[in-house]
Design a protein around this motif. Sequence first.
Motif: not given
Length: 180
Positions: A111-129
């Motif tokens: 859960m923590m790892a996915v949360q880190v991945f999704v947040n960093l993906g949004a900040v860097t533009g790899l995933l939607p905000i």
Amino acid sequence: MFSPGRLARFTGFLHPFENQQGDGYQLVNSYVAIGNGGILGMGLGQGIQKTGYLPELHTDFIMAIIAEELGFWGVLLVLGLLFFIIFKGLKTAIKCRDPFGALLAIGISVMMAVQVFVNLGAVTGLLPITGVTLPFISFGGSSLTLLMLAAGILTNVSMFNTYTQTYKSQSMEQAYIRNV
């Protein structure tokens, strides 16, 4: 299903520079903050983007401000600490003899790892905000409460596993001494 607000998140994510003052505003300013930081950063408290350019920076986009002020090495330090927590949780799961405790430790760590991945993906533009916070760093009462509770449960699983292993090994040694 595809309301204009939801569709705007994808258009802002896919083409942030086409509408810099609209849907892509936050992501473009995140890029600027990350780019300003460079390797060593601008210095703690010296960031420019937090003065009104990057809205709601203390929630979803706190990593962009960390990157601007502390640079690449500061980001590595924060990520290293987060991954240390995740690694220790997975290590606890591997050592745990109780299947429920092992699954609980794996679930909390993932859960923590996915949360880190999704947040960093949004900040860097790899995933939607999406509005997912960075664990233990971002401001958010319910998220922080849930993460603290999960960390407490993870600590309890680790402690219980250590206690049972120690207790069982001591009792086996005592039984051996009595039989000899």
